[in-house]
Enzyme design. Structure first.
Site, short mmCIF file in Angstrom:
data_model
loop_
_atom_site.label_atom_id
_atom_site.label_comp_id
_atom_site.label_asym_id
_atom_site.label_seq_id
_atom_site.Cartn_x
_atom_site.Cartn_y
_atom_site.Cartn_z
N THR A 27 1.03 -1.14 -0.06
CA THR A 27 -0.14 0.15 0.18
C THR A 27 0.94 1.36 0.02
OG1 THR A 27 -0.27 0.24 2.43
CG2 THR A 27 -1.62 -1.32 1.38
N LEU A 59 3.21 -1.05 4.75
CA LEU A 59 2.48 0.05 5.10
C LEU A 59 3.45 1.01 5.32
CD1 LEU A 59 0.49 -1.96 8.09
CD2 LEU A 59 -0.50 -1.16 6.00
N ILE A 85 7.32 -2.13 6.77
CA ILE A 85 7.29 -0.47 6.78
C ILE A 85 7.96 -0.14 5.68
CG2 ILE A 85 7.44 1.43 8.27
CD1 ILE A 85 5.92 -1.15 9.61
N LYS A 86 7.22 0.82 5.07
CA LYS A 86 7.61 1.39 3.67
C LYS A 86 8.11 2.76 4.29
CE LYS A 86 5.40 0.45 -0.69
NZ LYS A 86 4.41 1.03 -1.50
N ILE A 87 9.52 3.15 3.75
CA ILE A 87 10.36 4.10 4.19
C ILE A 87 10.78 4.67 2.87
CG2 ILE A 87 12.19 5.25 5.21
CD1 ILE A 87 10.16 4.10 7.06
#
Ligand code: G3P
Length: 223
Positions: A27, A59, A85-87
């Protein structure tokens, strides 16, 4: 090659999952904002997705400052054991990736547009790098060429970070990703459905059914 679905739409996720077509979900804030139009909260949407699939669910944080990204990442990580975790691939993002690696939190580095960005993210401990091939195509470049370059670099240095081809616009992106040897491709649902169809398959099945009905008018199989 793993196939993730690139959406926050739980109905699409459920349908693709039921077909056995997906290994995970990605996402981003745009996709989440589209899903929130149904009045659901971020945590409701994220938690529902995390419960629906067994695989990784990316996310994304919504800050650009490392200290805030770390705090948001910790909260997202606690939503589910399959949360990734999207960074974003920025200097502050690199700083965050390094901190999250030390905390054993899995990171998907997003908004990657050249091979060296992918290398830097991998060096800072990213589990996945997401090169946006479609957005490069949109400006007249060959987005898939950077996938080739990243694959070469990661092979040269035995880098275990997974290449997650993103911003996919068509089945050819998926085909080229598989030929290059990308680890993952994340695909919008409408493109996923295009992967499964071929006019000759439809034509052949129709002919089988018609021929069968010549000997079994109701189409049944008398076993
Ligand atoms: O979700 C990350 C990426 O796949 C989004 O790409 O270009 O379709 O917005 P895009």
């Amino acid at each position: 090659m793993k196939i993730f679905i690139d959406t926050a739409n739980i109905d699409e996720i459920r349908e693709a999952n039921d077909y056995g077509l997906i290994d995970g979900v990605t996402t981003n804030p745009t996709l989440i904002s589209k899903a929130q139009k149904n009045g659901k909260s971020f945590s409701d949407i994220a938690s529902e997705i995390l419960r629906t699939v067994n695989g990784p669910v990316s996310l994304e944080v919504v800050s650009e400052k490392s200290d805030e990204m770390v705090q948001q990442a910790l909260k997202l990580h606690n939503l589910g054991s399959n949360a990734v975790i999207k960074i974003p691939m920025t200097l502050e993002g690199l700083k965050t990736m390094k901190i999250l690696k030390e905390k054993s939190i899995s990171v998907n580095t997003t908004l990657v547009f050249n091979p060296v960005q992918a290398l830097l993210a991998a060096k800072n401990g990213a589990s996945y790098v997401s090169p946006f091939v479609g957005r490069l195509d949109d400006i007249g470049e060959d987005g898939m060429s950077i996938i080739n370059q990243i694959k070469t670099i990661f092979t040269n240095y035995n880098i275990s970070t997974e290449i997650l081809v993103a911003s996919v616009r068509n089945p050819v992106h998926v085909l080229r990703a598989a030929i290059i040897g990308a680890d993952v491709v994340t695909v919008p649902f409408d493109v996923i459905k295009k992967l499964t169809t071929h006019p000759k398959t439809d034509e052949g099945l129709s002919r089988f059914m018609d021929d069968w009905k010549k000997v079994s008018p109701d189409g049944s199989l008398p076993l």
